[in-house]
Every structure is written in structure tokens, then in C-alpha cells.
Design a protein around this motif. Structure first.
Motif, mmCIF file in Angstrom:
data_model
loop_
_atom_site.group_PDB
_atom_site.id
_atom_site.type_symbol
_atom_site.label_atom_id
_atom_site.label_comp_id
_atom_site.label_asym_id
_atom_site.label_seq_id
_atom_site.Cartn_x
_atom_site.Cartn_y
_atom_site.Cartn_z
ATOM 1 N N SER A 65 -25.448 54.627 -16.423
ATOM 2 C CA SER A 65 -26.770 54.930 -16.768
ATOM 3 C C SER A 65 -28.158 53.093 -16.172
ATOM 4 C CB SER A 65 -26.687 54.894 -17.714
ATOM 5 O OG SER A 65 -26.835 53.761 -18.911
ATOM 6 N N THR A 66 -26.516 52.385 -15.929
ATOM 7 C CA THR A 66 -27.874 51.669 -15.038
ATOM 8 C C THR A 66 -28.403 51.514 -14.083
ATOM 9 O OG1 THR A 66 -25.317 50.230 -14.072
ATOM 10 C CG2 THR A 66 -26.151 50.190 -16.976
ATOM 11 N N ALA A 67 -29.144 50.397 -13.576
ATOM 12 C CA ALA A 67 -29.859 50.422 -12.007
ATOM 13 C C ALA A 67 -28.732 50.332 -10.774
ATOM 14 C CB ALA A 67 -30.378 49.299 -12.248
ATOM 15 N N SER A 68 -27.943 49.713 -11.203
ATOM 16 C CA SER A 68 -26.941 49.840 -10.549
ATOM 17 C C SER A 68 -25.496 48.570 -11.128
ATOM 18 C CB SER A 68 -26.793 47.961 -9.829
ATOM 19 O OG SER A 68 -25.850 47.333 -8.854
ATOM 20 N N PRO A 69 -24.934 49.919 -11.076
ATOM 21 C CA PRO A 69 -23.151 49.997 -11.855
ATOM 22 C C PRO A 69 -22.367 48.794 -10.636
ATOM 23 C CG PRO A 69 -23.940 52.048 -11.414
ATOM 24 C CD PRO A 69 -25.112 51.462 -10.388
ATOM 25 N N THR A 70 -22.859 48.713 -9.345
ATOM 26 C CA THR A 70 -22.220 47.354 -8.818
ATOM 27 C C THR A 70 -22.305 46.362 -9.480
ATOM 28 O OG1 THR A 70 -22.042 49.539 -6.852
ATOM 29 C CG2 THR A 70 -22.032 46.688 -6.500
ATOM 30 N N LEU A 120 -21.064 42.897 -2.980
ATOM 31 C CA LEU A 120 -19.684 42.859 -3.574
ATOM 32 C C LEU A 120 -21.007 42.543 -4.608
ATOM 33 C CD1 LEU A 120 -17.229 42.761 -4.183
ATOM 34 C CD2 LEU A 120 -17.658 40.263 -3.563
ATOM 35 N N THR A 121 -21.726 42.185 -5.069
ATOM 36 C CA THR A 121 -22.338 41.403 -6.447
ATOM 37 C C THR A 121 -23.560 43.001 -6.832
ATOM 38 O OG1 THR A 121 -24.536 40.499 -5.444
ATOM 39 C CG2 THR A 121 -21.720 39.274 -5.399
ATOM 40 N N GLY A 122 -23.655 43.978 -5.846
ATOM 41 C CA GLY A 122 -25.089 44.702 -6.545
ATOM 42 C C GLY A 122 -26.581 43.904 -6.330
ATOM 43 N N THR A 123 -26.457 42.883 -5.546
ATOM 44 C CA THR A 123 -27.658 42.494 -5.476
ATOM 45 C C THR A 123 -28.448 42.369 -3.982
ATOM 46 O OG1 THR A 123 -26.700 40.889 -6.776
ATOM 47 C CG2 THR A 123 -28.159 40.198 -5.747
ATOM 48 N N ASP A 124 -29.770 42.902 -3.925
ATOM 49 C CA ASP A 124 -30.641 43.253 -3.326
ATOM 50 C C ASP A 124 -30.561 41.964 -2.099
ATOM 51 O OD1 ASP A 124 -32.649 43.327 -1.694
ATOM 52 O OD2 ASP A 124 -34.480 42.753 -2.518
ATOM 53 N N PRO A 125 -30.046 42.478 -0.678
ATOM 54 C CA PRO A 125 -29.876 41.358 0.683
ATOM 55 C C PRO A 125 -30.575 40.545 0.224
ATOM 56 C CG PRO A 125 -29.567 43.812 1.031
ATOM 57 C CD PRO A 125 -30.015 43.922 -0.091
ATOM 58 N N ALA A 126 -31.887 40.929 0.541
ATOM 59 C CA ALA A 126 -33.166 39.487 0.689
ATOM 60 C C ALA A 126 -32.531 38.361 -0.486
ATOM 61 C CB ALA A 126 -34.780 40.083 0.127
ATOM 62 N N ALA A 127 -32.587 39.107 -1.765
ATOM 63 C CA ALA A 127 -31.904 37.933 -2.718
ATOM 64 C C ALA A 127 -30.894 36.988 -2.474
ATOM 65 C CB ALA A 127 -31.771 38.430 -4.367
ATOM 66 N N VAL A 128 -30.483 37.573 -1.682
ATOM 67 C CA VAL A 128 -28.973 36.655 -1.629
ATOM 68 C C VAL A 128 -29.455 35.829 -0.732
ATOM 69 C CG1 VAL A 128 -26.464 36.647 -0.279
ATOM 70 C CG2 VAL A 128 -26.964 38.498 -2.181
ATOM 71 N N HIS A 129 -29.798 35.773 0.365
ATOM 72 C CA HIS A 129 -30.743 34.937 1.574
ATOM 73 C C HIS A 129 -31.740 33.882 0.286
ATOM 74 C CE1 HIS A 129 -32.326 34.139 4.967
ATOM 75 N NE2 HIS A 129 -34.224 33.875 4.827
ATOM 76 N N VAL A 130 -32.784 34.559 -0.458
ATOM 77 C CA VAL A 130 -33.400 33.700 -0.791
ATOM 78 C C VAL A 130 -32.483 32.714 -1.514
ATOM 79 C CG1 VAL A 130 -35.269 32.809 -2.924
ATOM 80 C CG2 VAL A 130 -35.208 35.217 -1.071
ATOM 81 N N ARG A 131 -31.604 32.967 -2.721
ATOM 82 C CA ARG A 131 -30.785 31.999 -3.153
ATOM 83 C C ARG A 131 -29.873 30.914 -2.098
ATOM 84 N NH1 ARG A 131 -28.555 37.093 -5.913
ATOM 85 N NH2 ARG A 131 -30.206 36.818 -8.199
ATOM 86 N N LEU A 132 -29.395 31.720 -1.073
ATOM 87 C CA LEU A 132 -29.185 30.244 -0.114
ATOM 88 C C LEU A 132 -29.852 29.532 0.726
ATOM 89 C CD1 LEU A 132 -26.537 33.327 1.988
ATOM 90 C CD2 LEU A 132 -25.936 30.827 0.443
ATOM 91 N N ARG A 133 -31.538 30.092 1.205
ATOM 92 C CA ARG A 133 -32.503 29.165 0.897
ATOM 93 C C ARG A 133 -32.437 27.803 0.040
ATOM 94 N NH1 ARG A 133 -35.475 30.390 5.507
ATOM 95 N NH2 ARG A 133 -36.584 28.854 4.513
#
Length: 140
Positions: A65-70, A120-133
């Protein structure tokens, strides 16, 4: 051979041991295992992933029931690995947030592509990019 009515097959599938949970585990198992093996002894890593999915199975309906089971699955894996590993293991990166630790370990250490880290983490790809930057700026 007679086929069961469609509604009967669907009811049986709903009673099966969470086929969608099994599919999610199977889809990301290699990534989960690589993460666990990075932080734990190799003999303990598979058991830790198994235990994380046992935890998830107990609350799977709520997870669905969550937004992202992943994302929930990743958090269960991460929490179980960190619990088994103990607090000292992440000491060198303890000043980072959990999502920053995740992208650091998964992308920079394990060399997973950004898209795979996001999946893998159920995260938006843009968020991963921002975190890496952000990490690149902070770590110089």
C-alpha cells in the motif's frame, strides 16, 4: 483436463506465498547480495538478505500500500545489514545521510550504474544523480 474457473485461480494466487514479494526479491537479489557482502562476512550475507525478506513477508500487505514497495524492500535489506554489521562498520561514512551512504556504496564502491542504484533502492533516478553530485562536492 479441466481448467479451474478464472476467479478460483486468482484467489489461489492471492493465497500463494506473496508471489510479488518473491518476484521483487528475485529481481534485485544480486544487488542486495553484493551490498550485504560488502559489509558482512560472505557466509552471513545471504542469510541476512533472507531474514530481511522474512521481515517484509510479515508486513507485505502494508508494504504494497506504500508508494514504493521497492523502496520498502531496500530499507528492510539496509536495516537488516546495518543491524548485523553493527554501528562501527559504517563509521567512516556515518556523517552522511542514509541515502548518501547508499549511493556512495552502491555506485562508487560497487560500481553499479546510477539507473541500477535507483531501481535497487526504489529511488527516482534524478534523486540518485543529485545525491552523487552533492557527494562529489562534499568529498572534494
Amino acid at each position: 483436463m479441466t481448467l479451474a474457473p478464472r476467479h478460483h485461480c486468482q484467489a489461489r494466487a492471492r493465497r500463494s506465498p506473496a508471489l510479488d514479494l518473491i518476484a521483487l526479491r528475485d529481481l534485485h537479489h544480486d544487488g542486495y547480495l553484493r551490498y550485504a557482502a560488502l559489509l558482512l562476512p560472505s557466509a552471513v550475507a545471504p542469510l541476512t538478505i533472507h531474514d530481511a525478506f522474512e521481515d517484509l513477508a510479515r508486513c507485505w500487505r502494508e508494504v504494497l500500500s506504500t508508494a514504493s514497495p521497492t523502496a520498502c524492500a531496500w530499507q528492510a535489506v539496509r536495516q537488516r545489514v546495518c543491524t548485523v554489521a553493527g554501528p562501527r562498520l559504517l563509521g567512516p561514512v556515518s556523517h552522511l545521510t542514509a541515502p548518501e551512504q547508499d549511493v556512495l556504496l552502491l555506485h562508487l564502491v560497487l560500481r553499479l550504474p546510477q539507473a541500477e542504484v535507483a531501481a535497487l533502492t526504489g529511488t527516482d533516478p534524478a534523486a540518485v544523480h543529485v545525491r552523487l553530485r552533492s557527494l562529489a562536492r562534499r568529498l572534494g
